[in-house]
Design a protein around this motif. Sequence first.
Motif, PDB file in Angstrom:
ATOM      1  N   UNK A 103       0.814  -1.213   0.000  1.00 16.10           N
ATOM      2  CA  UNK A 103       0.000   0.000   0.000  1.00 16.10           C
ATOM      3  C   UNK A 103       0.849   1.265   0.000  1.00 16.10           C
ATOM      4  N   UNK A 104       2.119   1.143   0.401  1.00 16.82           N
ATOM      5  CA  UNK A 104       3.017   2.295   0.374  1.00 16.82           C
ATOM      6  C   UNK A 104       3.432   2.576  -1.079  1.00 16.82           C
ATOM      7  N   UNK A 105       4.124   3.693  -1.275  1.00 17.50           N
ATOM      8  CA  UNK A 105       4.429   4.143  -2.632  1.00 17.50           C
ATOM      9  C   UNK A 105       5.932   4.118  -2.904  1.00 17.50           C
ATOM     10  N   UNK A 106       6.295   3.469  -4.010  1.00 16.64           N
ATOM     11  CA  UNK A 106       7.672   3.494  -4.498  1.00 16.64           C
ATOM     12  C   UNK A 106       7.841   4.695  -5.415  1.00 16.64           C
ATOM     13  N   UNK A 107       8.993   5.329  -5.332  1.00 16.36           N
ATOM     14  CA  UNK A 107       9.241   6.573  -6.055  1.00 16.36           C
ATOM     15  C   UNK A 107       9.989   6.322  -7.358  1.00 16.36           C
ATOM     16  N   UNK A 108       9.504   6.880  -8.445  1.00 14.43           N
ATOM     17  CA  UNK A 108      10.174   6.789  -9.740  1.00 14.43           C
ATOM     18  C   UNK A 108      11.213   7.899  -9.841  1.00 14.43           C
ATOM     19  N   UNK A 109      12.462   7.561  -9.511  1.00 15.05           N
ATOM     20  CA  UNK A 109      13.520   8.569  -9.478  1.00 15.05           C
ATOM     21  C   UNK A 109      13.897   9.055 -10.870  1.00 15.05           C
ATOM     22  N   UNK A 110      13.560   8.283 -11.901  1.00 17.51           N
ATOM     23  CA  UNK A 110      13.861   8.689 -13.271  1.00 17.51           C
ATOM     24  C   UNK A 110      12.955   9.822 -13.751  1.00 17.51           C
ATOM     25  N   UNK A 127      11.705  12.528 -11.761  1.00 18.10           N
ATOM     26  CA  UNK A 127      11.969  13.839 -11.200  1.00 18.10           C
ATOM     27  C   UNK A 127      12.619  13.724  -9.838  1.00 18.10           C
ATOM     28  N   UNK A 128      12.834  14.869  -9.224  1.00 12.51           N
ATOM     29  CA  UNK A 128      13.396  14.914  -7.866  1.00 12.51           C
ATOM     30  C   UNK A 128      12.334  15.505  -6.958  1.00 12.51           C
ATOM     31  N   UNK A 129      11.903  14.734  -5.958  1.00 16.14           N
ATOM     32  CA  UNK A 129      10.807  15.150  -5.095  1.00 16.14           C
ATOM     33  C   UNK A 129      11.285  15.391  -3.676  1.00 16.14           C
ATOM     34  N   UNK A 130      10.922  16.536  -3.133  1.00 16.67           N
ATOM     35  CA  UNK A 130      11.136  16.842  -1.723  1.00 16.67           C
ATOM     36  C   UNK A 130       9.780  16.780  -1.025  1.00 16.67           C
ATOM     37  N   UNK A 131       9.780  16.345   0.210  1.00 16.77           N
ATOM     38  CA  UNK A 131       8.568  16.424   1.031  1.00 16.77           C
ATOM     39  C   UNK A 131       8.937  17.214   2.271  1.00 16.77           C
ATOM     40  N   UNK A 132       8.442  18.428   2.313  1.00 18.37           N
ATOM     41  CA  UNK A 132       8.824  19.398   3.338  1.00 18.37           C
ATOM     42  C   UNK A 132       7.612  19.753   4.176  1.00 18.37           C
ATOM     43  N   UNK A 154       1.729  14.571   1.791  1.00 17.77           N
ATOM     44  CA  UNK A 154       2.200  13.186   1.837  1.00 17.77           C
ATOM     45  C   UNK A 154       2.793  12.878   3.197  1.00 17.77           C
ATOM     46  N   UNK A 155       2.781  11.587   3.563  1.00 15.48           N
ATOM     47  CA  UNK A 155       3.425  11.100   4.777  1.00 15.48           C
ATOM     48  C   UNK A 155       4.673  10.327   4.373  1.00 15.48           C
ATOM     49  N   UNK A 156       5.827  10.765   4.836  1.00 13.37           N
ATOM     50  CA  UNK A 156       7.103  10.152   4.454  1.00 13.37           C
ATOM     51  C   UNK A 156       7.251   8.780   5.081  1.00 13.37           C
ATOM     52  N   UNK A 157       7.856   7.848   4.344  1.00 12.96           N
ATOM     53  CA  UNK A 157       8.235   6.539   4.863  1.00 12.96           C
ATOM     54  C   UNK A 157       9.754   6.524   5.044  1.00 12.96           C
ATOM     55  N   UNK A 158      10.206   6.291   6.264  1.00 16.19           N
ATOM     56  CA  UNK A 158      11.642   6.335   6.571  1.00 16.19           C
ATOM     57  C   UNK A 158      12.274   4.947   6.680  1.00 16.19           C
ATOM     58  N   UNK A 159      11.600   3.940   6.160  1.00 15.22           N
ATOM     59  CA  UNK A 159      12.083   2.565   6.347  1.00 15.22           C
ATOM     60  C   UNK A 159      13.337   2.252   5.543  1.00 15.22           C
ATOM     61  N   UNK A 160      13.613   3.062   4.502  1.00 11.51           N
ATOM     62  CA  UNK A 160      14.749   2.841   3.595  1.00 11.51           C
ATOM     63  C   UNK A 160      14.654   1.485   2.878  1.00 11.51           C
ATOM     64  N   UNK A 202       9.285   5.406  -0.462  1.00  7.55           N
ATOM     65  CA  UNK A 202       9.574   6.627   0.282  1.00  7.55           C
ATOM     66  C   UNK A 202       8.343   7.343   0.824  1.00  7.55           C
ATOM     67  N   UNK A 203       7.138   6.896   0.463  1.00 12.33           N
ATOM     68  CA  UNK A 203       5.916   7.555   0.942  1.00 12.33           C
ATOM     69  C   UNK A 203       4.944   6.513   1.491  1.00 12.33           C
ATOM     70  N   UNK A 204       4.487   6.756   2.723  1.00 16.46           N
ATOM     71  CA  UNK A 204       3.476   5.863   3.302  1.00 16.46           C
ATOM     72  C   UNK A 204       2.129   6.080   2.633  1.00 16.46           C
ATOM     73  N   UNK A 205       1.793   7.352   2.436  1.00 18.48           N
ATOM     74  CA  UNK A 205       0.489   7.638   1.830  1.00 18.48           C
ATOM     75  C   UNK A 205       0.435   9.100   1.391  1.00 18.48           C
TER      76      UNK A 205
END
Length: 442
Positions: free
Chosen positions: A285-292, A294-299, A324-330, A339-342
């Motif tokens: 249910x968490x979200x994987x980030x497509x680094x190809x 763009x570059x996303x910051x969550x501030x 967004x809610x950050x996922x810090x599990x690495x 990188x994102x819980x939801x």
Amino acid sequence: MATAKRLLSKAPSIIKRAYYNLVPFETRYGKEFSKTYKFLNQTLEWTPQMLKDYQFYTLRKTVANAYDNVPYYHKLMTDYGVKRVIDSPEDITKLPLLTKQIIRKNWTDLIATNYNGTPLTFKTSGSTGEKFQFLGDDNLYKREAAFVLRAFNLHKSTMYSERTVWVRRYAPKAGDPISYTDYELNRTYLSPFNVSADTISDYVEEINKTGAKTLVTYPSLANFIATLMSDKGLFFDYIESIHCASEMILPEWRKNVEKSLGIKLYAHYGMMEKVSFFQNVLNEDRYAESLEYGYTEIEDGNVIGTGFLNDVMPLIRYTPGDKAIVDDSEENFLSLPISVKDFIGRSTDMIVTEDGRKLAGVNFYTMMYKIPGVKMFQIIQKSLTDIEVQYINAGNHSKEITEGLIRRGIFDRVGKCKLTIKVVNELERTKSGKFKTIKSEL
């Protein structure tokens, strides 16, 4: 290619269908799509560090190009002390955020002077109804399509090569059929506006006829469809996954779809401005980030994106107002970081209190779905002191108890206000067919 498309557009339907069946979509959609899709499958085999290195390499190119060729950024980077060649991704955080208002005011200066192709105008009304536009080109469409197809692949679904069913993007007029098939894209479309307890059996029958394994719709509508099917004891014959976009997904909706239909709900997160892209992956249910992409910051919970795909009007540190809610599990899925819980909606999906607080919709979602008797709901803020709650009754529950719990929950969160509670048979939808759970009229 253009000549072939013109000839095909004039051909009889039987010729078109034969062509679509014989020539793969990748070939028909052109080299940019094929090249991007091939690359995206290759990067999944990289190590996570290789993909991060590629992202930084592309971010440096994007920033250097903006410095050299986009007047707005050249001045901005000079003013804020950002070098043409950045040393780390954090260097760009010196720049102020880019907003819709800034784009409107600096339209000409945001166009890349080294772009020589044919620009296209991308338009969106946005969740608030505020019209917005920016420039891109045909390559932007095709690159985006490759990312969307990979998002489907990451939960074992596909498009184009197999039939899919879409309960969205179709607004039939009076007398039109409930569905139609686009053979070029290999999709059957059904109207999102006519789903109800009276029509759900017809919808399920039409979907089953296609033999499709993937259903594409809005998360709120997937939840509604699952609820109606559960009430009627209906099931899909072939659908194995449901793919959603364009809305946040409440955890309760995921649970309801899986419980009612035995099918997992998957989604991708993107935006019309095309600066960030995330997706659910298999059994996650968490979200994987497509680094190809763009570059996303969550501030402070705000999504801020720098896109890599737009050659015409690059957007750096653009904020659409999404939360967004950050996922810090690495953790990673293949090379992609989870990188994102939801994603929890937009800043516009908030209730504003008389004393100046802004309450995210998630504060109300969890409350409402725990209340017995609430099947679906919508909270409408008419003014700082006037709120209306509409809900569909789940049946067999005391109206007095249900509405007492709603009243207590709203007052606990918002404070004293004028509160109207209504039982309705159907919730109002947006022009696209979505159900909006928080609606602000401020």
